[in-house]
Motif scaffolding. Structure first.
Motif: not given
Length: 339
Positions: A54, A85-87, A103-104
């Motif tokens: 992220a 960023a969301v991971c 995501t990612w």
């Protein structure tokens, strides 16, 4: 207790927390190293792989401070322009101003934008939210990580609450180009995990019998609902043990004289196996029958309490080093897709 570092860097308000979810904390990587003699496990992210990815996606150094969001359900408002960023865990809906975003992948945000994450429905348990510039909180003993047990680090040593405002370091907050992690490089989440371990230091034949150790590797271990950042607990199992008792260390054969525990150590508390997490305790008198390979600790961080199962696979030091090299390969900028 001292707070140090980054005092000469300008910060700007970055996020206002509307709904922090279950227990969202600020973490950095690798956390507080070398302080076990003072009673501190490193803290830091439970899943160090998704956390570092992220950060890299938004242009930060991999270990910059970011948010760990267990189980999802999170809402914040952006207070400046930049990238997020969301991971992490799958089956989560991430929206920006009620519009779905991936995501990612780095996503540009502007002041006033509303960012939401739903509860994670699919495999995995924790999400990681990075903002360009990195979260700015004071360093305590060389790390920004929240250590909930000790009440230090992060934002006042606690989980986030509604109306909290988080700053980010300035200089990278303007809208710009980010990256996406290719699908074939993304970690695979499941409900039935295989986790790589190294033997001991308290394995067979001195502690477990040969048959016990085979059971350790062949059994399917269920993750107990009481698991958390301090420890992941498996369902009870009665081993035979190679000795009748711990002698002067205690009556149960899993008892040993107090010693230092490793991060990822698999402890035998009598008939219960427990994997020490980033907020675990640093020492004690229980046998450490195996240790999770460092490169596989991210899997422990994504185990869903009360649902997932685990099988353990023994590897050697060379194989553990190879797993580390693969993780570093994923984090190289040349492996990412520019947006």
């Amino acid at each position: 207790m001292t707070s140090t570092g980054h005092t000469d860097r300008k910060t700007v308000p970055a996020l206002e927390i509307v709904d922090p979810g279950l227990q969202t904390t600020v973490q950095d990587y690798p956390g507080r190293l070398g302080l076990q003699s003072l009673g501190f496990f490193p803290a830091g992210p439970a899943d160090h792989l998704a956390f570092r990815v992220a950060n890299v996606l938004v242009g930060n150094r991999p270990g910059a401070a970011a948010l760990e969001i267990p189980r999802g359900r999170f809402h914040a408002v952006a207070l400046c322009s930049g990238l997020v960023a969301v991971c992490g865990a799958s089956g989560v809906d991430v929206t920006l101003n009620d519009r779905p975003v991936p995501t990612w992948q780095a996503v540009p945000v502007s002041e006033g934008d509303s960012l939401r994450c739903s509860v994670a429905r699919g495999p995995g348990f924790r999400l990681y939210l990075a903002v360009s510039g990195g979260i700015a909180v004071p360093e305590v003993f060389g790390s920004m990580s929240t250590f909930l047990v000790g009440g230090i680090g992060g934002l006042d040593g606690r989980a986030l609450a509604p109306a909290d405002v988080l700053n980010a370091y300035a200089g990278r907050t303007a809208r710009r180009r980010g990256y996406r992690l290719p699908v074939d490089l993304r970690p695979r989440y499941t409900s039935d995990w295989e986790i790589e371990i190294l033997r001991g230091p308290h394995a067979d034949p001195e502690f477990l019998t040969e048959a016990d150790y085979k059971e350790l590797l062949s059994n399917e271990w269920r993750v107990d609902v009481s698991s958390d950042r301090a420890a992941t607990r498996f369902h009870p199992h009665r081993f035979r043990w190679a000795r009748d008792s711990g002698d002067i260390a205690g009556g149960h054969p899993s008892s040993v004289l107090d010693g230092c525990y490793p991060l990822g150590g698999i402890l035998a508390y009598g008939d219960t196996l427990t994997v020490l997490g980033p907020d675990g305790h640093v020492s004690g008198g229980s046998a450490v029958v195996a240790t999770v390979a460092h490169a596989s600790l991210w899997k422990i961080g994504q185990l869903r309490p009360g649902r997932d199962t685990v099988r353990l696979r023994e590897i050697d030091l060379d194989q553990a080093a190879g797993l580390d090299e693969h993780a570093q390969f994923i984090l190289r900028p040349e492996q990412l897709e520019p947006l």
